[in-house]
Structures are given as structure tokens and as C-alpha cells.
Enzyme design. Structure first.
Site, PDB file in Angstrom:
ATOM      1  N   ASP A 294       0.792  -1.235   0.000  1.00  0.00           N
ATOM      2  CA  ASP A 294       0.000   0.000   0.000  1.00  0.00           C
ATOM      3  C   ASP A 294       0.823   1.282   0.000  1.00  0.00           C
ATOM      4  OD1 ASP A 294       1.013  -0.089   2.543  1.00  0.00           O
ATOM      5  OD2 ASP A 294      -0.920   0.009   3.549  1.00  0.00           O
TER       6      ASP A 294
ATOM      7  N   ARG B  99      -4.708   4.737   6.561  1.00  0.00           N
ATOM      8  CA  ARG B  99      -4.997   4.406   5.174  1.00  0.00           C
ATOM      9  C   ARG B  99      -6.176   5.184   4.637  1.00  0.00           C
ATOM     10  NH1 ARG B  99      -3.746  -1.147   3.769  1.00  0.00           N
ATOM     11  NH2 ARG B  99      -5.292  -0.761   2.162  1.00  0.00           N
TER      12      ARG B  99
ATOM     13  N   TYR C 219       1.031  -3.025  11.650  1.00  0.00           N
ATOM     14  CA  TYR C 219       2.048  -4.073  11.597  1.00  0.00           C
ATOM     15  C   TYR C 219       2.378  -4.403  13.049  1.00  0.00           C
ATOM     16  CZ  TYR C 219       2.899  -3.074   6.644  1.00  0.00           C
ATOM     17  OH  TYR C 219       2.764  -2.921   5.295  1.00  0.00           O
TER      18      TYR C 219
ATOM     19  N   PRO D 164       7.960  -5.346   4.982  1.00  0.00           N
ATOM     20  CA  PRO D 164       7.138  -4.350   4.299  1.00  0.00           C
ATOM     21  C   PRO D 164       7.024  -3.022   5.042  1.00  0.00           C
ATOM     22  CG  PRO D 164       5.727  -5.921   5.414  1.00  0.00           C
ATOM     23  CD  PRO D 164       7.147  -6.350   5.683  1.00  0.00           C
TER      24      PRO D 164
END
Lengths: 682, 682
Positions: free
Chosen positions: A52, A282, A290, A367
Site C-alpha cells: 500500500d 490508510r 504491523y 514491508p
């Protein structure tokens, strides 16, 4: 062995895997008009979750392709990074706030939007441009590669299709991987995560001997963008080098209900003894967490964790412990997964510069720095135009070696950064200066701030090669691959345009269109269409002496066999291979496009479609948007100017004086083939 | 009379005519979710040519609907206006340059994009929102209105469908007007221009008695957006008042080949004795020329010119004379037309506030000021939400009278401006101060500059009414219609928010999201979704006294029967009719959304979808985009703040102190109906 009578077809470029890296390769094929196919064994695109993070440089690239605006509108822009650590009393507190993207480096900042949307924009873009350029194609799904074969004797033959790929067109049922879907409709990402081996071989076994169409695709070039468990890489027998770590992380995409104050900032949260988490705010009210999951340990023998034990409930529980005393709950979860950090880089990025590997197929890492999708797309953004140039007969095959030298070096840098960042992020915070087993929060902040420039993608500095005319050793500046031009060694004059470092992306400052006064970030005109650009900083064209220099420069370019004419096919427009864009520094209102600039700088368009009014720009004050101070910002002498060659992917290749026609000629002699040899590929 | 057995259907809103005015009405229906249909007798949309100028306010409106970005990307931005006049020697020269849009009034500037693209964006937007809001519809083409009938006894009955419209669904062939297409594929616009009478009646005659489906549509409300020759207006027997003039103008959309230096600027060009022209630089290398055509004179008796004599060649020839000694040629012409200036305003804008007229149906004027499409769309932007509110039972029918009082006044102002501007533009330039028959170029410039603010659409200042709580007489400030609220007379306190004039559109300055630090032009949050907004300038919430005022204000709003609760249906979210948006002035980093702002200001979203993080903003410095200085720019006290009510179309309706709950209550009492009476329309 499947039947030898499978139908055959020919293609310039076959792309295996339709994730972001594959899509970016396909975008270049579409924008340059070569004949390409892109296949994926899955039968749908991604719809949610997955990668993302979008970094500054990625957004610049999207702009050059034409869809940054769609991302910018839908994405959440990440503005602030907060660091939460235990205070002296052990309680969680905000230690510091910093801007998430370094200030002043780009018009774009780090943004977040799920991979499914990015794929959507790519699909639309690939459709539009491949249609306009006469070789329409789109992603072919449910197509499984079975065999790949390289005819090694033909690798240097420009007329050959030396790669043979046998594929199987799967039925809908065959192409659907088992999605571990829960009753409430939340999809986890495990079927595609780093924890779970991917399913290529399994699928292949299952479909062997079953009904289904097979096809042999003969390709000039193949790019394998098929992920961390790349089928292509395994066929070539190449390895990823590196180790997994002990850290298991869960990822939750939720709409949180929480009293944690910074839930809409990007945050690192180090708890005293319950592990760490990262908050990524987001789009659509979602937040990605995470979370370090300490309950699950890797198997002592295999080093791998048992994925079936990880659930969203477990990830949430871990997150709650880290965030205490703040509360965290959710009703809506759109996606979740889990992974085990591993930093690995591929040993080889290509087989004979005919079969290439890109993206997760050649580098895997954590990530959390928001790098994966970006570095993967930038791999194929580096490669795609080079393949197109070679296929079109514009460039020698030698330039293809720069892919590995440029991108493997970046992958190594990335892995080093990620190793450092992950270790600091996963570690327990130090209680005090004497606590050497703990992680110093000062060090964490220092590494984060240093890393932010790296993470933006704007610190990429490609080493010397036939495409990058800078000082030094090509071998040392790359990954060791030999990419020195066989021709005369060219070195650009960095001092003439101080802010455009040779090897780095050409930066962007505001200029005005000479004819319409509209302000533009100059970068908007560096479109990804496969052309080199020569930026003529024409200086003050109202000074007679400087005007003479500009006239002379244009005369040289107009001569038969010049650096410009030599590469332009007979009958093609003068800007079809190398486009000249001018930025001058005289007052706009004193200048007149037709009088003050030779025709070469604003050529008549074909079919009498008028002079080209979009090639001459000026560094002057705008009515509504201030002064770009382009000469000052680029570091160019406002009277004398200079000449900059920019690669099709926007990286500065050469800088010279207006009189250094020889340097410019020598530069292009390493990049391009004379037009007489040009053909149309397939 | 056609058969009485034609099938019947019911609809909240029927829109006749799918040009920009009709599309805007349809957009409101889509965004508010009422049941609507939009019909057009033509069988395709516009593909090129027609109107093209988009003013600042129009772009703001497009942004509130969600598609300004698409326009902004494709349009040519008009930056500079040049005035070319004969010098003392009679030769053409550039007299002056000025910014085309006044500086600092909006983030948007005048832009140019042909109507076909605008219609495309509307169609996409209407489809998306009408689908999302549960009453999907799209333009029905080839549908010809035959009869319209208003049941006058039922006009005040909220439960009635008092308008009956009989329509005929044409065959493809019937619906295609004769397009005067030349052999080279260039379409002229004459079949839809002001010169040619429109074809409604002709089509009607041709289809009478032919096969084809007829239908009776029973509508609560009808809006006729069917152009200068409006069928709807003629059925109502209303007139356009005004006169045509002697000036005939041609319009050419070409890719010019010229040495005229300012061909990419907007220009007025007055020649010494060959008439005038205007240059409008367009998208895709096109340039529009408005050219005075002196060769064709109106018929002495009818006052109308013979359109068949006008050709693109004739228009070009006229243009060449004006521009001499500069040369002008073209190979590519995408569209052309001709018109005769006429300034006219409709006598009535509605019949019993059940059948409305909008756009060219009630005002015609010259196109050179780029006003036509803008004022037409702004008519229905003014009207659409009012109809939706009444249909939904949210508002009393009395608010519908404000449509005529507000928009007929604007039309009158427009016609006055256009009359002045056209006369100055069409006249021969004065040779010197003594030449009184000639037009003074100083006067032309003065009128242009004064006109630029008017043209931007941002000087619109609606008069006093139940929707606009300002000083003065409703009758005098409008077109004479009586729109004073029956309730208590409310007058807002303009001094508390000096830059948001009551009656004008609420201006936009940059603020930051309190929770994510992202900078936003505040206007982005004033979406066109049918909701009123109360902007709470909360001042410095870290001052205990001010915090108490904010708490108290929220308590009042939360009380049963308050200005907020009274209009919010039981079970609906608290922000469904009136949304509170907060801008505070305390330092962002000192504040915490949950601690420093009562829940009302960031309510929990339904279905436990988390707190709403997009309602509280702060006037503070951003990391990348400077400081918006919103309190200073809005003219609001940074400690004490104030309260502003903004209409669903973005116009400021009321301003008061935080303690003036009574004023706010009285304001909404004139605009809205208590929720107990709310119904869903159809």
C-alpha cells in the site's frame, strides 16, 4: 511432455506475473508500442490489502505515465511520523514527531492506497496507450507457465525470438487459488504472503494431464515478475541469498475504535516489553497495523513459523498489549496477513539479457518501510524502456546490462537499510544508556530520518555506464557488472547544473510556458514515452552573444549526422527519438517564440498542425503561483545555460556546455544506434 | 390528441434537456438520491465545439461534485489576456497584458475545454452517485416532449405529482437532427446555434402520427433546460425580453498556423477598420477565434442574418483582415458556427414553483465572455438542492421562490455586463480622444478588468431571503420576488467573519486535519451532498474560557429540539441534515481530538466504524505547504471564533457568536422543516 503441436505465437516481450512490477513493465510496452503480452496464473486482480505504500519517486513515475492524479486523489497522504516509546516510568508516551517525507524534495509525499487500486490504474493506462500505439494488449489471467527455454546460440541475434515459453490456459476453477476466507468475508493474504510457499508448482501438478489449451510463446524478451517464490527464477536455477529472522509480524487492515491519539499518523510504537507495532493510516478510514507477534515462534529446525496458528484475533491481542493503556477494538477488518522478515537478494537479475527477473523475484524484505511495491515497480521502470529500445532497433543490446548493474545495487542497498531498520524496530527499547541489549530510541530516530530520504526513492544514484556519463568506475558504482561503454569515455560536466546529479533523477522546478504563461512543474514534460530528452538551458536569449551560442547549437544539431539527426529515422519527426525542451532565463514578456528561438526548438508539427508551443519554457514569475527560480534551483548559470541529456526514465545522463557537441554526440553514441539500422521489432 | 392509454410513470424531478444546465440539475438529483429522469430529444451527446469556457466558481462547483480534477487535467488554463489595438500609426500592436483571472480569488483559474468533455464528466458522475444513492438514472436520449400540463390546484400539495408531461420516444432516425456536415468531416454548430431556430417543433411535426412509443411522465417538479429556443418556455407562454444586435460573429475552432505572437494567450484584437476578433487558446493545440463578420448583414425587416451565407472560409477571411499584417492559415478545423449577439432575459423563471426554466431558456447573450455554460450550470446548481430538499420533506416549498429571486437577478446583471462588453468589443477603436464614435481602448480595458471579477462567478452575492440572513430588503436585492421568511427576521453578524460575506460563496483557505496533519483547502469538505454545514470556528480551545464556550455550544446543539436535533430524523446520524465542521486556532500539536473536542464534533460513525477524523481542522503551519492563515483570511477572531451556516450550494447564510443559538435556530427555521414531517418524496 505436452504435445509439440501446441499453437505458437511471437511477441517482443512476455511478462510473467501481473502484480505491480509486471504491470510497470507492461506500461512501458504500452507507452512505446512494442508487441507485448502479460500473463498471470491467477484469475483475478487484487481487490484489497497487500502492498500500500507509495513513495515520492513512485508518484513521479506515475505522473510520467499519466495517472498520479488518480492515486493522489484516492490515497491517504502520510504527513507526520510519530514515535511512541516507554518513558522513564515505563509508560507509553509520544517521544517525537517528524515529517513523514523529507521537506522540499518533491511535490509528492508518501501516500497509501491498496494495491488493488494501483493495479486498476495500471490496467486502464496499459489499455489506453497500447491501443493508441497500435499494439493493444491486456493482462491474460489464468495462464500458467509450464516450461521456459532459451536458445543460447541466438541471444545476440536481433532478429531472433530466442525464448520459448510453453503456457497452459487454465480453467476458471484451476486458476483460483484457495483463498483462506473467513465466514465474515475477510480475506487474509496468507495465500500470497512470504509465510506460505506460493502455489505454482502445486497448480502445475494439479493441471498436468488435464484438459486445457497449451500454447508456445516465442519471445524476444521475457521478464519474470512472479513474486518471492518466482517460477521463472526457479527455472533459471537462480537463488535468493539471505536469511529469515526470528521475528513474526501480523498485518491487520481495520477501522479501529481507539483512544490512541495518533491513530491517523504514521507511528512507530515500542512498548516496554510487549514488542512493537507500526500504525499506517490508510484510505477510507482504514488503518494498517504491523504488529510483532511474540506468541508464535519459528520451528527450530526449518526456521519457519506455523502460519495456521496466526489469526486476526491473535494479532489484535498483540497490538492491544503494545498500545496499553490505550484501548483498541474493531468491528471491520478488510484484510490481514502475517509474515516472517527475511532479507534476500537474487544472485542474478537476468539470463543472457534475454530473460530478466524483477521485483520480489529478486529481493524480499520487510514491508514496514513501505518499499516493496515501490522498488519492484522501479525495477521494471528501469528495464522496460531499455527492452523497447533494443526491440525497436534504437539501442544496442549492451544497454541491457545496466539493468542488473543499476537495480541489483539498489536491491543490496535496500536490504541493508531494511536489515538495520527492522532490527531497530523489532528490538526491545533500551531502558537507559547502560542497557546495551536494548535498542536506543535516539539511534532509531537517526536511522529513520536517514532512511526517509532513501525510502522516498529519490536518493537513487545510478553508477557510471554507457547511459550515465559520470566520473568513476562502472564496476564499483554498480553491482560489479561491466557496463562501461565500448566507445570513447564520456564524462559530463556536473558543475554546469549542480542540482541535477548525473545518475539521479532530473529534479523538477516550476517554469512557465513561453507562449501561454502557464506554470508547470517541469517534470510534467518528461513523459514516459521512450524518448530521450535534451534540456537546453538556453540562458538569456536576449543577450546577442548568448543568442549566437543558441543559434550555433541548433545549427550543429540540424547538420546531417549530428547527435540528433543520426538517430532520427528518415521521415520521422525531428523529436521522435530525442526531444529538445528549452528553458530560458530572459524575461518572458520580452520574448517571442518565433523570433527569439530557432525553429528547431519549436518545430512545425506534422500535417501542418501548427508550431509546437509546448517545448519552450521560461524561468520567470507566474501570475498565481510565484516564481519557480528554476535556474537558481537547478544550479545553472542564468546567462550561459547548459545542456542536459535525460534518459527516457528521467535520470540525468550527461551535462555539457552548449559548445560541447562532441560530448553530447559521444554520450548518445553509447545509448543509441544510428537510425539506418532501425527496424520495427516484430 | 395522442392516445389516453400511453403508459404512465412517476418521478420526483423531470429534467428536459441534457446540456450542461440539465446535467447539473441531474447531478444534484444523483447526489441527493431523489428519483429523477433527464430526457433530450437528440440521440447523442455533444462531441466537440459548443461552449468551452469554465470560470473559477464553476470549477469550485465541479470540485464539490467530485470531478474538477478531470477538467483541470484536460483543460487549457487561461493565464494571460493580451489586448491588441492599432497604434498611432494604425498598425496592430500589443497594448497591454493582464492576468486573465483576478489574482488570489480562487485556487482555480478560467480554463477551456469543450462541452463534450464536460458532458462526459457529468454523465460519469451522475451514474456513480445515482447508483450509490439508490435511484440510478442516466440521460434518456431521443425523447421528445409533446405536451406539458400543470394541475394548478395541486401545486401546494406535497403529496401530489401535479405536472404531466407527455413524451414520445423517437426512433434513431427521428432523433438525429440534420447536421450540416461538410465533406471533410468538420461539423458546424449551426443546427444548435442562436442563428438557427431550433428544431423541436419541426421534429414534432415530422413525428406526429408516426409509429413510436409515447409515455406520460407525472412529475413533482420539472426543469426545462432546453436551450434558447426552449420548448418548455414556449409551452408556458413566457418570453425572453431583449433585442438582437447588428453584429454577426463567426466562431472557428482550428489548429492555427500563424506568426501572430499571442496565439496561445487569450486576446482581444481590435483592428483599425476591419472589425475585431478574440483568441481563445484551447486544449489539444486548438484555438478558438471569435470573429466579427462584416460581410453579412442582418435582413432589414426581420433583423436576422442569412446563415447559409456564412462559411468557415468567410470567417477565416475576416480573421485574416483583423490580424494583418500577421498571417493566419489552418489545415485542421474541428468545429465552427456563427451567431448574432442578442441579450435577452426571461420574464419568468418558473410556473408556480413546479415548472422551472434554466440556462439558455431564460438568458441569451454573446459567448465571448465565456459565461454561457457557467451561468447556465449555476442556475441549476442553485435550484437542484432546493427541489431535492422539498421533495424529501426537509424544506418548505417557500424556499423555491429564491430560485427566481436569486438567479433572475444574476441573469439581469449578466446581460448588462454583456451588453457593455460586447459593444466595446464590437466597436471600431477610437483614433484619438476626440474620436467619440470610436471605442476608447482605455475604457475597454477598464470594463474588462471590472468584468473579470464578475466573469469569475465569484462576485455573485445573493440577496436577502429565508436562506440568506443579511441586512436589507429581499425584494430590492433580488429580482423583485417576495422571499422574506415568514418567521422571525434573522440577520447574521457579518463582522464576526469578515471575508465570508453573507450571500456570497464561503471562501476557501488552507487548514490542516487535526488528526493527520494533512493540509486541505477547506472548501474540499463542502461537498455537494445536500447537507447544510455549520462551520464552528472554535477559536483557541486550549484557553479554558473558550473551551467552556465550545462545550456549552455543543451542549445546546445536543438538546432535544435544538437547531440540530429538530431537523435530524430519528435514527439518522447526527450529521445527516446539518454537518458541523470545526476549525480551531490552538496549536495542532497541543491538541488531541478526543480530549479537546466534544464528541459531537467528531461523532462515532454508524456500525462502529470509528470516530470521524475528518471533521476537526486547525489553522496551523503545514510541513510542506506553508500556513493557510485561515483565521486571518476569513477575518475571524482567533480566540473567540464564531459560527457560520453554509447552504448546501456553498453560500454563506448566517454568521453568529457561539452564544447566538437563537439566531442560528431562527435561521434554520426558515430553511428547514422539523424532521417529524420528513418523508422520502416518492
Amino acid at each position: 511432455m505436452p504435445g509439440v503441436d501446441a499453437p505458437e505465437s511471437k511477441v517482443d516481450l512476455l511478462i510473467i506475473g501481473a502484480g505491480p512490477a509486471g504491470m510497470m513493465a507492461a506500461a512501458w510496452a504500452a507507452h512505446t508500442g512494442i508487441k507485448a503480452r502479460i500473463i498471470d496464473k491467477r484469475n483475478t486482480k487484487i481487490f484489497t490489502g497487500q502492498a500500500d505504500g507509495l513513495q515520492c519517486r513512485t508518484l513521479e513515475i506515475f505522473e510520467s505515465l499519466g495517472f498520479a492524479d488518480r492515486v493522489w486523489k484516492e490515497a491517504n497522504h502520510m504527513i507526520e511520523f510519530s514515535m511512541w516509546n516507554p518513558g522513564p516510568d515505563g509508560k507509553l508516551r509520544r517521544d517525537d514527531r517528524v515529517p513523514d517525507s523529507p521537506i522540499g524534495i518533491s511535490r509528492w509525499h508518501e501516500s497509501v492506497l491498496h494495491q488493488g487500486r494501483i493495479e486498476r490504474f495500471f490496467l486502464d493506462n496499459i489499455g489506453k496507450y497500447s491501443r493508441e500505439n497500435g499494439n493493444e494488449f491486456s493482462v491474460e489471467r489464468g495462464v500458467l507457465p509450464l516450461e521456459i527455454e532459451l536458445e543460447e546460440g541466438a541471444v545476440e541475434d536481433d532478429a531472433a525470438w530466442p525464448v520459448k515459453v510453453k503456457v497452459r490456459h487454465l480453467s476458471e476453477e484451476e486458476a483460483s487459488p484457495e483463498q483462506h476466507e473467513k465466514a465474515d468475508g475477510v480475506s487474509d493474504g496468507l495465500f500470497r504472503s512470504n509465510l506460505a510457499p506460493d502455489d505454482t508448482e502445486e497448480l502445475q501438478r494439479r493441471t498436468s494431464g488435464m484438459e486445457g489449451r497449451e500454447e508456445v510463446i516465442r519471445a524476444k524478451y521475457v521478464v519474470g515478475c512472479d513474486g518471492a517464490h518466482s517460477w521463472t527464477r526457479r527455472q533459471l536455477g537462480y537463488k535468493l541469498e539471505g536469511e529469515p529472522t526470528d521475528y513474526i509480524w501480523g498485518v491487520l487492515d481495520i477501522v479501529p475504535i481507539t483512544d490512541f491519539p495518533d491513530i491517523r499518523n504514521r507511528c512507530s510504537v515500542h512498548s516496554e516489553s510487549s514488542g512493537s507495532l507500526m500504525v499506517i493510516p490508510r484510505e477510507n478510514s482504514l488503518v494498517r497495523l504491523y504488529v510483532q507477534v511474540n506468541e508464535i515462534k519459528p520451528d527450530a529446525e526449518t526456521g519457519r513459523a506455523d502460519r495456521s496458528k496466526i489469526t486476526p484475533e491473535l494479532i489484535l491481542k498483540s497490538a492491544q498489549k503494545v498500545l496499553a493503556p490505550y484501548k483498541l477494538e474493531y468491528k471491520h477488518c478488510s484484510w490481514w496477513t502475517a509474515y516472517q522478515i527475511g532479507q534476500r537478494v537474487g544472485t542474478n537479475f537476468s539470463k543472457n539479457e534475454r530473460i530478466f527477473l524483477a521485483g520480489d523475484a529478486v529481493h524480499t524484505h520487510s514491508p514496514k518501510a513501505g518499499q516493496g511495491m515501490n522498488v519492484s515497480m522501479q525495477d521494471t521502470y528501469n528495464l522496460g524502456w531499455k527492452i523497447a529500445h533494443v526491440v525497436q532497433g534504437k539501442a544496442p543490446r549492451s544497454i541491457l546490462k545496466t539493468y542488473q548493474s543499476e537495480r541489483r545495487r539498489i536491491a543490496q542497498d535496500l536490504i541493508n537499510f531494511d536489515h538495520k531498520f527492522s532490527r531497530l524496530f523489532s528490538g526491545r527499547p533500551a531502558k537507559d544508556a547502560a542497557d546495551e541489549a536494548g535498542v536506543s530510541m535516539e539511534e532509531f530516530k537517526r536511522v529513520f530520518l536517514q532512511g526517509a530520504m532513501f525510502a522516498s526513492g529519490l536518493s537513487v544514484d545510478y553508477g557510471r555506464s554507457m547511459l550515465i556519463a559520470k566520473e568513476g568506475s562502472a564496476k564499483e558504482q554498480g553491482d560489479g557488472t561491466e557496463v562501461e561503454s565500448a566507445a570513447v569515455k564520456v564524462v559530463g560536466n556536473q558543475a554546469l547544473c549542480k542540482a541535477a546529479s548525473i545518475g539521479m533523477r532530473f529534479p523538477s522546478f516550476q517554469v512557465l510556458n513561453q507562449s501561454g504563461a502557464r506554470p508547470w512543474p517541469f517534470q510534467v514534460w518528461l513523459k514516459s514515452d521512450g524518448r530521450y530528452r535534451v534540456v537546453l538551458f538556453a540562458g538569456n536569449v536576449k543577450e546577442p552573444e548568448q543568442r549566437q551560442r543558441v543559434d550555433k547549437w541548433c545549427e550543429e544539431a540540424e547538420k546531417s549526422g549530428s547527435w540528433l539527426k543520426k538517430y532520427t529515422p528518415a521521415g520521422a519527426t525531428i523529436d521522435s527519438v530525442i526531444e529538445i525542451l528549452t528553458i530560458h532565463s530572459a524575461p518572458r514578456v520580452d520574448c517571442n517564440l518565433l523570433e527569439d528561438f530557432p525553429d528547431l526548438l519549436h518545430p512545425m508539427r506534422p500535417n501542418y498542425m501548427g508550431w509546437d508551443y509546448n517545448k519552450v519554457f521560461v524561468d520567470d514569475a507566474s501570475y498565481h503561483d510565484g516564481h519557480g527560480e528554476a535556474y537558481k534551483n537547478y544550479g545553472v548559470d542564468p546567462v550561459k545555460g547548459c545542456v542536459v541529456a535525460v534518459r527516457p526514465d528521467g535520470y540525468t545522463g550527461f551535462i555539457g556546455e552548449l559548445e560541447d557537441v562532441e560530448g553530447l554526440s559521444n554520450y548518445f553514441a553509447g545509448c543509441l544506434l544510428p537510425a539506418s539500422k532501425a527496424s520495427n521489432g516484430s
